[in-house]
Motif scaffolding. Sequence first.
Motif, mmCIF file in Angstrom:
data_model
loop_
_atom_site.group_PDB
_atom_site.id
_atom_site.type_symbol
_atom_site.label_atom_id
_atom_site.label_comp_id
_atom_site.label_asym_id
_atom_site.label_seq_id
_atom_site.Cartn_x
_atom_site.Cartn_y
_atom_site.Cartn_z
ATOM 1 N N ALA A 151 -7.175 -15.030 -44.493
ATOM 2 C CA ALA A 151 -7.862 -14.043 -43.474
ATOM 3 C C ALA A 151 -8.705 -13.017 -44.125
ATOM 4 N N LEU A 152 -8.626 -12.612 -45.348
ATOM 5 C CA LEU A 152 -9.609 -11.649 -45.994
ATOM 6 C C LEU A 152 -10.899 -12.376 -46.224
ATOM 7 N N SER A 153 -11.047 -13.740 -46.411
ATOM 8 C CA SER A 153 -12.292 -14.266 -46.816
ATOM 9 C C SER A 153 -12.994 -14.890 -45.829
ATOM 10 N N MET A 154 -12.483 -14.714 -44.596
ATOM 11 C CA MET A 154 -12.860 -15.071 -43.197
ATOM 12 C C MET A 154 -14.070 -14.519 -42.661
ATOM 13 N N TRP A 155 -15.267 -15.144 -42.766
ATOM 14 C CA TRP A 155 -16.442 -14.677 -41.946
ATOM 15 C C TRP A 155 -16.570 -15.344 -40.581
ATOM 16 N N ARG A 156 -16.695 -14.500 -39.555
ATOM 17 C CA ARG A 156 -16.766 -15.548 -38.371
ATOM 18 C C ARG A 156 -18.399 -14.864 -37.632
ATOM 19 N N GLN A 157 -19.009 -15.887 -37.174
ATOM 20 C CA GLN A 157 -20.346 -15.751 -36.421
ATOM 21 C C GLN A 157 -19.956 -15.426 -35.069
ATOM 22 N N LEU A 158 -20.229 -14.307 -34.532
ATOM 23 C CA LEU A 158 -20.156 -14.030 -33.143
ATOM 24 C C LEU A 158 -21.453 -13.710 -32.694
ATOM 25 N N ASN A 159 -21.892 -14.159 -31.403
ATOM 26 C CA ASN A 159 -23.342 -13.862 -30.902
ATOM 27 C C ASN A 159 -23.208 -12.730 -29.860
ATOM 28 N N HIS A 160 -23.951 -11.658 -30.003
ATOM 29 C CA HIS A 160 -24.318 -10.796 -28.874
ATOM 30 C C HIS A 160 -25.662 -11.206 -27.856
ATOM 31 N N PRO A 161 -25.277 -11.395 -26.570
ATOM 32 C CA PRO A 161 -26.227 -11.565 -25.754
ATOM 33 C C PRO A 161 -27.182 -10.407 -25.920
ATOM 34 N N LEU A 162 -28.504 -10.813 -25.928
ATOM 35 C CA LEU A 162 -29.837 -10.284 -25.563
ATOM 36 C C LEU A 162 -30.511 -10.529 -24.505
ATOM 37 N N ARG A 163 -31.538 -9.592 -24.143
ATOM 38 C CA ARG A 163 -32.693 -10.122 -23.049
ATOM 39 C C ARG A 163 -33.107 -11.529 -23.259
ATOM 40 N N ASP A 164 -33.659 -11.830 -24.564
ATOM 41 C CA ASP A 164 -34.431 -12.866 -25.140
ATOM 42 C C ASP A 164 -33.631 -13.751 -25.799
ATOM 43 N N GLY A 165 -32.300 -13.949 -25.495
ATOM 44 C CA GLY A 165 -31.764 -14.795 -26.308
ATOM 45 C C GLY A 165 -30.217 -14.320 -26.958
ATOM 46 N N SER A 166 -29.925 -14.436 -28.059
ATOM 47 C CA SER A 166 -28.650 -14.126 -28.667
ATOM 48 C C SER A 166 -28.932 -13.511 -30.130
#
Length: 186
Positions: free
Chosen positions: A128-143
């Motif tokens: 759990a500690l070593s876990m990096w997760r890519q999350l995407n934030h929506p933006l006007r011109d993509g994410s």
Amino acid sequence: FPSHDNMKRFESPKVDFRDLKAEAVADLLEWAADLVLVLDSQARVIDAAGQADTVEPAELKRWRGKLWADLLTQESRGKLLALLDAAMQLDPLQPAGNRPKSKSNERSVDHRETRTGDTKLSLAQQEALSMWRQLNHPLRDGSLPISYRVRRLHHEGPLLAIGRSMNPIVKLQQQFVQSLAYRDWE
């Protein structure tokens, strides 16, 4: 990204960092990360800081008070739940008995409990500690792709999300795909 169990730990953090104040810790987090979120127990953004070339300061200001999930693309929400679940499996960075006291009740550095990280972590905690997760934030011109790690600061306290922008890697991937397409076209 390197996992925590592969990292060489500080040998004397109680001595090296004994005089750090909250503002210094905040400055250090802002300097070291592309994006930092402080979240309440419901994963609502309490505060946010970030590099201006990652997220506009005005955008970060709008994030305050919103649920983190509402700031993500639909496909990132499942990964967010896994990230938060992993963070809850870990011991908090500062156990309840180790919370800072007011100046009048402050104890000597030598009498504080050992670091949470000094104890042997279970395999589940290490993962759990070593876990990096890519999350995407929506933006006007993509994410905006951000790779996050999350930790609880203390049992009843906030969560801290540390983010690294994945934009440079995404741009490299796009350039690579374009070069392959161009090569195939020739």
